[in-house]
Design a protein around this motif. Structure first.
Motif, short mmCIF file in Angstrom:
data_model
loop_
_atom_site.label_atom_id
_atom_site.label_comp_id
_atom_site.label_asym_id
_atom_site.label_seq_id
_atom_site.Cartn_x
_atom_site.Cartn_y
_atom_site.Cartn_z
N THR A 1 0.22 6.53 -10.96
CA THR A 1 0.45 6.10 -9.58
C THR A 1 0.18 7.28 -8.64
OG1 THR A 1 2.79 6.71 -9.60
CG2 THR A 1 2.25 4.45 -10.27
N VAL A 2 -0.26 6.94 -7.42
CA VAL A 2 -0.55 7.96 -6.41
C VAL A 2 -0.02 7.45 -5.08
CG1 VAL A 2 -2.37 9.27 -5.25
CG2 VAL A 2 -2.70 8.55 -7.63
N VAL A 3 0.86 8.23 -4.45
CA VAL A 3 1.30 7.87 -3.10
C VAL A 3 0.14 8.23 -2.17
CG1 VAL A 3 2.95 8.32 -1.26
CG2 VAL A 3 3.73 8.21 -3.63
N THR A 4 -0.44 7.22 -1.55
CA THR A 4 -1.65 7.43 -0.74
C THR A 4 -1.39 7.35 0.76
OG1 THR A 4 -2.24 5.12 -1.18
CG2 THR A 4 -3.31 6.81 -2.51
N ALA A 5 -0.19 6.97 1.15
CA ALA A 5 0.17 6.98 2.58
C ALA A 5 1.68 7.11 2.70
CB ALA A 5 -0.30 5.71 3.28
N THR A 6 2.09 7.88 3.70
CA THR A 6 3.51 8.08 3.98
C THR A 6 3.70 8.00 5.48
OG1 THR A 6 3.68 9.57 2.10
CG2 THR A 6 5.46 9.67 3.69
N ALA A 7 4.77 7.36 5.91
CA ALA A 7 5.03 7.23 7.34
C ALA A 7 6.53 7.18 7.59
CB ALA A 7 4.37 5.97 7.88
N ILE A 8 6.88 7.20 8.83
CA ILE A 8 8.27 7.08 9.29
C ILE A 8 9.16 8.08 8.57
CG2 ILE A 8 10.12 5.46 9.85
CD1 ILE A 8 8.09 3.18 9.41
N GLY A 9 8.80 9.35 8.72
CA GLY A 9 9.61 10.40 8.11
C GLY A 9 9.71 10.29 6.61
N TYR B 1 2.92 3.90 0.85
CA TYR B 1 1.99 3.01 0.16
C TYR B 1 1.60 3.74 -1.11
CZ TYR B 1 -1.73 -0.25 -0.87
OH TYR B 1 -2.51 -1.21 -1.47
N THR B 2 1.83 3.10 -2.24
CA THR B 2 1.51 3.69 -3.53
C THR B 2 0.39 2.91 -4.18
OG1 THR B 2 3.80 4.42 -3.79
CG2 THR B 2 2.44 4.37 -5.77
N THR B 3 -0.64 3.62 -4.61
CA THR B 3 -1.73 3.00 -5.35
C THR B 3 -1.45 3.18 -6.83
OG1 THR B 3 -3.28 3.47 -3.57
CG2 THR B 3 -4.22 2.98 -5.73
N LEU C 1 -19.11 0.19 1.70
CA LEU C 1 -18.59 -1.07 2.25
C LEU C 1 -17.71 -0.80 3.47
CD1 LEU C 1 -17.54 -2.70 -1.14
CD2 LEU C 1 -19.54 -3.29 0.26
N PRO C 2 -17.52 -1.80 4.34
CA PRO C 2 -16.56 -1.65 5.44
C PRO C 2 -15.13 -1.72 4.88
CG PRO C 2 -17.52 -3.85 5.48
CD PRO C 2 -18.22 -3.10 4.39
N LEU C 3 -14.52 -0.58 4.73
CA LEU C 3 -13.21 -0.49 4.06
C LEU C 3 -12.06 -0.60 5.05
CD1 LEU C 3 -13.92 2.46 1.59
CD2 LEU C 3 -14.13 0.00 1.16
N HIS C 4 -10.95 -1.15 4.57
CA HIS C 4 -9.69 -1.12 5.29
C HIS C 4 -9.41 0.35 5.63
CE1 HIS C 4 -5.31 -0.85 5.62
NE2 HIS C 4 -5.31 -2.15 5.90
N PRO C 5 -8.99 0.67 6.85
CA PRO C 5 -8.80 2.08 7.23
C PRO C 5 -7.89 2.87 6.29
CG PRO C 5 -8.67 0.68 9.16
CD PRO C 5 -8.73 -0.24 7.97
N GLY C 6 -6.80 2.27 5.84
CA GLY C 6 -5.91 2.99 4.93
C GLY C 6 -6.57 3.27 3.59
N PHE C 7 -7.31 2.31 3.08
CA PHE C 7 -8.02 2.49 1.81
C PHE C 7 -9.13 3.52 1.99
CE2 PHE C 7 -11.22 0.66 -1.33
CZ PHE C 7 -10.69 1.32 -2.41
N ALA C 8 -9.85 3.44 3.08
CA ALA C 8 -10.92 4.42 3.35
C ALA C 8 -10.36 5.84 3.38
CB ALA C 8 -11.62 4.09 4.66
N ALA C 9 -9.20 6.00 4.00
CA ALA C 9 -8.59 7.33 4.12
C ALA C 9 -8.15 7.88 2.77
CB ALA C 9 -7.41 7.28 5.08
N TRP D 1 -9.61 6.91 -0.33
CA TRP D 1 -10.59 6.72 -1.41
C TRP D 1 -11.00 8.05 -2.06
CZ3 TRP D 1 -11.74 4.02 -5.17
CH2 TRP D 1 -12.98 4.09 -5.82
N GLU D 2 -11.24 9.09 -1.28
CA GLU D 2 -11.65 10.37 -1.86
C GLU D 2 -10.56 10.92 -2.79
OE1 GLU D 2 -12.82 14.84 -0.38
OE2 GLU D 2 -13.35 13.16 0.92
N GLN D 3 -9.32 10.83 -2.36
CA GLN D 3 -8.20 11.27 -3.20
C GLN D 3 -8.14 10.44 -4.49
OE1 GLN D 3 -4.33 10.41 -1.55
NE2 GLN D 3 -3.25 11.64 -3.08
N LEU D 4 -8.28 9.13 -4.36
CA LEU D 4 -8.22 8.26 -5.54
C LEU D 4 -9.37 8.55 -6.51
CD1 LEU D 4 -7.16 4.97 -3.76
CD2 LEU D 4 -5.77 6.34 -5.35
N ARG D 5 -10.55 8.81 -5.97
CA ARG D 5 -11.70 9.14 -6.82
C ARG D 5 -11.44 10.42 -7.62
NH1 ARG D 5 -17.09 7.14 -6.65
NH2 ARG D 5 -17.27 8.26 -8.59
#
Length: 161
Positions: A91-99, A104-106, A137-145, A147-151
């Motif tokens: 698992t990879v935490v790919t987005a964090t918000a609100i302190g 969002y975990t992938t 492809l036209p990626l969802h902004p969160g996924f686009a942000a 993708w490099e980390q996931l790769r």
């Protein structure tokens, strides 16, 4: 299907995030002819948040679920994939918000082959895409942000057979 995690979380700056307990998505890999991996992507329905973009099957995490359970449940709901068809790798935490309260975990998982899928109403299309072609492809902004980390993570994990 609605769980106790469905709903928006609002940050102090007015931005909003889906999933009262965070969210999770499944990055499912499978071998492709000629070598390398393909990943399963979902073309999001126009009415959904950031519709008209490609992303991973995923969604809100319910309070009683682990991130793995949430991602696998969402993959079942949105693509018809069964848990026993998948091998969770990491698992990879790919987005964090609100302190750092909302995340969002992938969940990265493998399948032995490019499995048949059944899209639900949240998907216009489900497609297996070569890892090398995802960013064209036209990626969802969160996924686009993320993708490099996931790769970089998937490059370090050999595709299971």
């Amino acid at each position: 299907m609605q769980g106790d995690g469905d709903g928006w979380v609002l940050a102090a700056d007015g931005s909003h995030f889906w999933g009262r307990h965070g969210a999770a998505g499944l990055l499912l890999r499978a071998p492709q002819a000629g070598g390398g991996a393909a990943v399963l992507l979902q073309y999001r329905a126009p009415w959904s948040h950031q519709g008209g973009t490609w992303a991973l099957p995923g969604g809100a995490r319910d309070s009683h679920e682990t991130v793995e359970e949430a991602a696998v449940r969402e993959a079942y709901e949105e693509a018809g994939l069964l848990a026993e068809q998948l091998t969770v790798r990491t698992t990879v935490v790919t987005a964090t918000a609100i302190g750092e309260v909302w995340t969002y975990t992938t969940v990265i998982a493998d399948a032995p082959e490019q499995l048949a899928t059944v899209p639900n109403r949240e998907s216009v299309e489900l497609r297996w895409v070569s890892e090398d072609d995802v960013d064209s492809l036209p990626l969802h902004p969160g996924f686009a942000a993320s993708w490099e980390q996931l790769r970089s993570v998937t490059a370090a994990i050999p595709l299971s057979s």
